[in-house]
Design a protein around this motif. Structure first.
Motif, PDB file in Angstrom:
ATOM      1  N   GLU B  62      41.336  38.361  53.499  1.00 50.40           N
ATOM      2  CA  GLU B  62      41.077  36.934  53.302  1.00 50.40           C
ATOM      3  C   GLU B  62      41.478  36.526  51.898  1.00 50.40           C
ATOM      4  OE1 GLU B  62      36.944  36.124  54.112  1.00 50.40           O
ATOM      5  OE2 GLU B  62      36.876  37.758  55.547  1.00 50.40           O
ATOM      6  N   ASP B  63      41.437  35.215  51.683  1.00 54.15           N
ATOM      7  CA  ASP B  63      41.748  34.709  50.339  1.00 54.15           C
ATOM      8  C   ASP B  63      40.750  35.179  49.285  1.00 54.15           C
ATOM      9  OD1 ASP B  63      42.981  31.457  51.458  1.00 54.15           O
ATOM     10  OD2 ASP B  63      43.888  33.454  51.393  1.00 54.15           O
ATOM     11  N   ARG B  64      39.647  35.692  49.714  1.00 54.55           N
ATOM     12  CA  ARG B  64      38.660  36.195  48.754  1.00 54.55           C
ATOM     13  C   ARG B  64      39.177  37.454  48.044  1.00 54.55           C
ATOM     14  NH1 ARG B  64      34.609  38.468  50.552  1.00 54.55           N
ATOM     15  NH2 ARG B  64      35.217  38.819  52.732  1.00 54.55           N
ATOM     16  N   PHE B  65      40.175  38.086  48.648  1.00 49.74           N
ATOM     17  CA  PHE B  65      40.751  39.308  48.080  1.00 49.74           C
ATOM     18  C   PHE B  65      42.035  38.966  47.331  1.00 49.74           C
ATOM     19  CE2 PHE B  65      38.613  43.003  50.152  1.00 49.74           C
ATOM     20  CZ  PHE B  65      37.709  42.297  50.936  1.00 49.74           C
ATOM     21  N   SER B  66      42.165  39.553  46.142  1.00 48.33           N
ATOM     22  CA  SER B  66      43.415  39.397  45.394  1.00 48.33           C
ATOM     23  C   SER B  66      43.693  40.685  44.640  1.00 48.33           C
ATOM     24  CB  SER B  66      43.343  38.213  44.431  1.00 48.33           C
ATOM     25  OG  SER B  66      42.329  38.421  43.463  1.00 48.33           O
ATOM     26  N   ALA B  67      44.954  40.979  44.406  1.00 47.73           N
ATOM     27  CA  ALA B  67      45.334  42.183  43.678  1.00 47.73           C
ATOM     28  C   ALA B  67      46.452  41.856  42.703  1.00 47.73           C
ATOM     29  CB  ALA B  67      45.777  43.288  44.637  1.00 47.73           C
ATOM     30  N   LYS B  68      46.402  42.550  41.572  1.00 47.14           N
ATOM     31  CA  LYS B  68      47.430  42.354  40.545  1.00 47.14           C
ATOM     32  C   LYS B  68      47.881  43.702  40.015  1.00 47.14           C
ATOM     33  CE  LYS B  68      45.724  37.861  38.912  1.00 47.14           C
ATOM     34  NZ  LYS B  68      45.227  37.087  37.755  1.00 47.14           N
ATOM     35  N   MET B  69      49.083  43.700  39.481  1.00 49.95           N
ATOM     36  CA  MET B  69      49.582  44.893  38.798  1.00 49.95           C
ATOM     37  C   MET B  69      50.365  44.405  37.584  1.00 49.95           C
ATOM     38  SD  MET B  69      51.354  48.263  40.344  1.00 49.95           S
ATOM     39  CE  MET B  69      51.403  49.756  39.336  1.00 49.95           C
ATOM     40  N   PRO B  70      49.687  44.158  36.484  1.00 55.64           N
ATOM     41  CA  PRO B  70      50.340  43.569  35.312  1.00 55.64           C
ATOM     42  C   PRO B  70      51.330  44.502  34.623  1.00 55.64           C
ATOM     43  CG  PRO B  70      48.060  44.129  34.826  1.00 55.64           C
ATOM     44  CD  PRO B  70      48.246  44.338  36.299  1.00 55.64           C
ATOM     45  N   ASN B  71      51.154  45.811  34.801  1.00 59.88           N
ATOM     46  CA  ASN B  71      52.109  46.763  34.232  1.00 59.88           C
ATOM     47  C   ASN B  71      52.096  48.036  35.065  1.00 59.88           C
ATOM     48  OD1 ASN B  71      50.023  48.628  33.091  1.00 59.88           O
ATOM     49  ND2 ASN B  71      49.548  46.813  31.850  1.00 59.88           N
ATOM     50  N   ALA B  72      52.959  48.957  34.709  1.00 57.18           N
ATOM     51  CA  ALA B  72      53.157  50.154  35.531  1.00 57.18           C
ATOM     52  C   ALA B  72      51.968  51.104  35.539  1.00 57.18           C
ATOM     53  CB  ALA B  72      54.402  50.902  35.044  1.00 57.18           C
ATOM     54  N   SER B  73      51.000  50.889  34.651  1.00 55.66           N
ATOM     55  CA  SER B  73      49.903  51.843  34.553  1.00 55.66           C
ATOM     56  C   SER B  73      48.547  51.252  34.903  1.00 55.66           C
ATOM     57  CB  SER B  73      49.847  52.428  33.134  1.00 55.66           C
ATOM     58  OG  SER B  73      49.690  51.402  32.186  1.00 55.66           O
ATOM     59  N   PHE B  74      48.537  50.064  35.535  1.00 59.45           N
ATOM     60  CA  PHE B  74      47.233  49.447  35.790  1.00 59.45           C
ATOM     61  C   PHE B  74      47.314  48.451  36.943  1.00 59.45           C
ATOM     62  CE2 PHE B  74      42.993  48.415  34.894  1.00 59.45           C
ATOM     63  CZ  PHE B  74      42.826  47.043  34.826  1.00 59.45           C
ATOM     64  N   SER B  75      46.309  48.518  37.815  1.00 63.80           N
ATOM     65  CA  SER B  75      46.212  47.548  38.904  1.00 63.80           C
ATOM     66  C   SER B  75      44.747  47.210  39.135  1.00 63.80           C
ATOM     67  CB  SER B  75      46.824  48.113  40.189  1.00 63.80           C
ATOM     68  OG  SER B  75      46.664  47.201  41.273  1.00 63.80           O
ATOM     69  N   THR B  76      44.500  46.004  39.600  1.00 62.18           N
ATOM     70  CA  THR B  76      43.144  45.589  39.945  1.00 62.18           C
ATOM     71  C   THR B  76      43.109  45.016  41.349  1.00 62.18           C
ATOM     72  OG1 THR B  76      43.473  43.382  39.005  1.00 62.18           O
ATOM     73  CG2 THR B  76      42.494  45.052  37.562  1.00 62.18           C
ATOM     74  N   LEU B  77      41.975  45.216  41.997  1.00 59.57           N
ATOM     75  CA  LEU B  77      41.682  44.580  43.285  1.00 59.57           C
ATOM     76  C   LEU B  77      40.388  43.796  43.086  1.00 59.57           C
ATOM     77  CD1 LEU B  77      42.300  44.296  46.363  1.00 59.57           C
ATOM     78  CD2 LEU B  77      40.764  46.239  46.722  1.00 59.57           C
ATOM     79  N   LYS B  78      40.468  42.504  43.333  1.00 56.53           N
ATOM     80  CA  LYS B  78      39.320  41.644  43.064  1.00 56.53           C
ATOM     81  C   LYS B  78      38.823  41.019  44.358  1.00 56.53           C
ATOM     82  CE  LYS B  78      39.399  39.501  39.188  1.00 56.53           C
ATOM     83  NZ  LYS B  78      39.675  38.579  38.047  1.00 56.53           N
TER      84      LYS B  78
END
Lengths: 114, 117
Positions: B62-78
């Motif tokens: 759902e739209d409540r989930f988002s993910a980012k990978m700002p650089n090659a060594s880090f990712s977040t799932l929100k």
């Protein structure tokens, strides 16, 4: 759609017996088929994999067979030991946007009884 | 290499709160995957990145989930806002190369066990 079916969901064997887990996939373009073992509370870890250019691969007590025509592949564990008890997942690669992603089966909980 | 590193290992939160899960892939791996594991649905692929670019997010529920990978060594799932049905183990995995005809081995992190009350 993208789908990997895995059977059985649970399997109970006596130590020393063989265990067989079967999977079918839907995408005829799939070309990579790994098997992962997940012990309780741990991460999934690769135990063996096979690519579409071979029909069988073996590593000590573990073997995997692939039938591309029928779109199914199987994991065979011989001479099972209690430490083989875990959940086993099959997976198949699916082509998506120029890249490959892995879709997993639902898992098989294997119990090896001494 | 220490392998794929995830944090936190355990998170207990209340419904409606924001949850952020973090992942550090294996150095040199160019593909990163987020999976969710539940008893009912097994291992579901949520989203994956190649060279920090999201390739396929069709598994994001759902739209409540988002993910980012700002650089090659880090990712977040929100997850914002979180709901009880989001309770699961969230795994991050990385691999060396999923482009072309070649699929690399997936290396999983230890997972983040999320409980939403």
């Amino acid at each position: 759609g993208e789908n990997v079916e895995q059977h059985p969901s649970t399997l109970s064997v006596q130590e020393g017996d063989s265990a067989v887990i079967k999977c079918t996939y839907s995408d005829s373009a799939s070309n990579y088929f790994p098997w992962y073992k997940q012990e309780l509370g741990k991460r999934p870890q690769l135990i063996i994999d096979i690519r579409s250019n071979v029909g069988e691969k073996k590593d000590q007590r573990i073997a995997v067979t692939l039938n591309k025509t029928a779109k199914h592949f199987s994991l065979h564990i011989t001479e099972t030991q209690p430490e083989d008890s875990a959940v086993y997942f099959c997976a198949a690669s699916i082509r998506s946007g120029g890249y490959n992603k892995l879709i997993f089966g639902a898992g098989t909980r294997l119990a090896v009884h001494p | 290499d220490a392998g794929v590193i995830q944090s936190p290992r355990h998170e207990v939160t209340e419904m409606g709160q924001e949850v952020t899960l973090r992942c550090k892939p294996i150095s040199g791996h160019n593909s990163l995957f987020w999976y969710r594991q539940t008893m009912m649905r097994g291992l579901e692929l949520l989203i994956y990145f190649n060279n920090n670019v999201p390739i396929d997010d069709s598994g994001m529920p759902e739209d409540r989930f988002s993910a980012k990978m700002p650089n090659a060594s880090f990712s977040t799932l929100k997850i914002q806002p979180s709901e009880p049905r989001d309770s699961a183990v969230y795994f991050c995995a990385s691999s060396l190369g999923t482009s072309g005809a070649r699929t690399g081995e997936l290396f999983f992190g230890e997972g983040s066990r999320l409980t939403v009350l």
